[in-house]
Design a protein around this motif. Structure first.
Motif, short mmCIF file in Angstrom:
data_model
loop_
_atom_site.label_atom_id
_atom_site.label_comp_id
_atom_site.label_asym_id
_atom_site.label_seq_id
_atom_site.Cartn_x
_atom_site.Cartn_y
_atom_site.Cartn_z
N VAL A 1 1.16 6.43 -1.93
CA VAL A 1 0.22 5.70 -0.99
C VAL A 1 -1.07 5.78 -1.66
O VAL A 1 -1.96 6.65 -1.96
CB VAL A 1 0.06 6.43 0.33
N ALA A 2 -1.79 4.61 -2.04
CA ALA A 2 -2.80 4.30 -2.87
C ALA A 2 -2.95 5.08 -4.05
O ALA A 2 -3.84 5.88 -4.27
CB ALA A 2 -4.08 4.55 -1.91
N ALA B 1 0.78 -1.26 -0.08
CA ALA B 1 0.04 -0.01 0.10
C ALA B 1 1.04 1.30 -0.01
O ALA B 1 0.46 2.20 -0.69
CB ALA B 1 -0.97 0.23 1.18
N VAL B 2 2.10 1.36 0.69
CA VAL B 2 3.06 2.37 0.59
C VAL B 2 4.22 1.95 0.10
O VAL B 2 5.00 0.87 0.27
CB VAL B 2 3.28 2.84 2.19
N GLN B 3 4.77 2.87 -1.10
CA GLN B 3 5.94 2.53 -1.80
C GLN B 3 6.88 3.84 -1.43
O GLN B 3 6.19 4.77 -1.60
CB GLN B 3 5.57 2.19 -3.29
N VAL B 4 7.99 3.46 -1.16
CA VAL B 4 9.07 4.62 -0.92
C VAL B 4 9.61 4.67 -2.51
O VAL B 4 10.25 3.90 -3.01
CB VAL B 4 10.18 4.45 -0.03
N GLU C 1 1.49 17.16 -1.83
CA GLU C 1 0.85 16.21 -2.69
C GLU C 1 1.26 16.43 -4.16
O GLU C 1 1.26 17.63 -4.46
CB GLU C 1 -0.55 16.24 -2.44
N LEU C 2 1.89 15.33 -4.52
CA LEU C 2 2.34 15.62 -6.23
C LEU C 2 1.31 15.25 -7.05
O LEU C 2 0.31 14.48 -6.94
CB LEU C 2 3.63 14.79 -6.44
N ASP C 3 1.48 15.92 -8.59
CA ASP C 3 0.69 15.50 -9.43
C ASP C 3 1.07 14.26 -9.86
O ASP C 3 2.46 14.09 -10.35
CB ASP C 3 0.55 16.64 -10.61
N ALA C 4 0.30 13.17 -10.23
CA ALA C 4 0.48 11.63 -10.64
C ALA C 4 1.14 11.94 -11.98
O ALA C 4 2.07 10.93 -12.15
CB ALA C 4 -0.77 10.96 -10.49
N GLU C 5 0.67 12.87 -13.09
CA GLU C 5 1.37 12.61 -14.31
C GLU C 5 2.77 13.17 -14.18
O GLU C 5 3.70 12.45 -14.85
CB GLU C 5 0.57 13.51 -15.18
N ARG C 6 2.91 14.23 -13.51
CA ARG C 6 4.41 14.80 -13.37
C ARG C 6 5.32 13.61 -12.67
O ARG C 6 6.40 13.70 -13.03
CB ARG C 6 4.37 16.04 -12.46
N LEU C 7 4.93 12.95 -11.64
CA LEU C 7 5.52 12.01 -11.04
C LEU C 7 6.03 10.86 -11.97
O LEU C 7 7.13 10.25 -11.95
CB LEU C 7 4.87 11.42 -9.63
#
Length: 128
Positions: free
Chosen positions: A67-68, A47-50, A86-92
Motif C-alpha cells: 500500500v503506497a 494503490a493496493v497490490q496483492v 509491516e515488512l522492510d521494503a528492501e527485504r521484500l
C-alpha cells in the motif's frame, strides 16, 4: 393493410430495443469511467497490490500487500482484516526478485509466508 401495420410494429419494436440497448451501453461506459475503477485511469498503478496470499483455513488467509510502497502482512477472514506486520521494503524487494525455489537460506526462505503463519499459530495456540 394488416401486413404493413405488423411490419411497422415489428420494426418499431426492433428499433426501440436497439435504442434501449445503446443507452445501457453508454450508461455502463460512463459508470465505469466515473466510478474511479481501473478503467478510469488506464495505465495507472493501483494503490493496493496483492503480492502473495496463503490460505491458513477455510475462511482465513495471510496476505502480503503493498500500500503506497509500504509492504504489509495482513490476516484476512470473512469478517476481519488485521495488520500482522509491516515488512522492510528492501527485504521484500529481494524476496520478489528471486525465483520460487532458491534453496535454503535465500531471501524467500527468510521471508516465507508459511513459516510466518506457523510462527503465529505457535504464539496464539491456547495451552492448557
Amino acid at each position: 393493410m394488416d401486413d404493413v401495420s405488423s411490419v411497422g410494429t415489428v420494426l418499431r419494436a426492433v428499433l426501440s430495443f436497439a435504442a434501449v440497448l445503446g443507452l445501457l451501453l453508454v450508461a455502463a461506459r460512463l459508470l465505469r469511467r466515473f466510478s474511479g475503477g481501473p478503467a478510469a485511469r488506464p495505465g495507472s498503478q493501483r494503490a493496493v497490490q496483492v503480492l502473495d496470499r496463503y490460505g491458513v483455513g477455510r475462511n482465513a488467509s495471510v496476505v502480503v500487500v503493498r500500500v503506497a510502497d509500504v509492504p504489509l502482512v495482513l490476516g484476512v477472514t470473512d469478517t476481519q482484516v488485521n495488520l500482522l506486520a509491516e515488512l522492510d521494503a528492501e527485504r521484500l524487494a529481494a524476496y520478489l526478485a528471486t525465483p520460487d525455489d532458491p534453496g535454503p537460506g535465500g531471501p524467500r526462505a527468510q521471508l516465507d509466508v508459511r513459516s510466518a503463519v506457523q510462527s503465529l499459530r505457535d504464539r496464539t495456540v491456547r495451552r492448557g
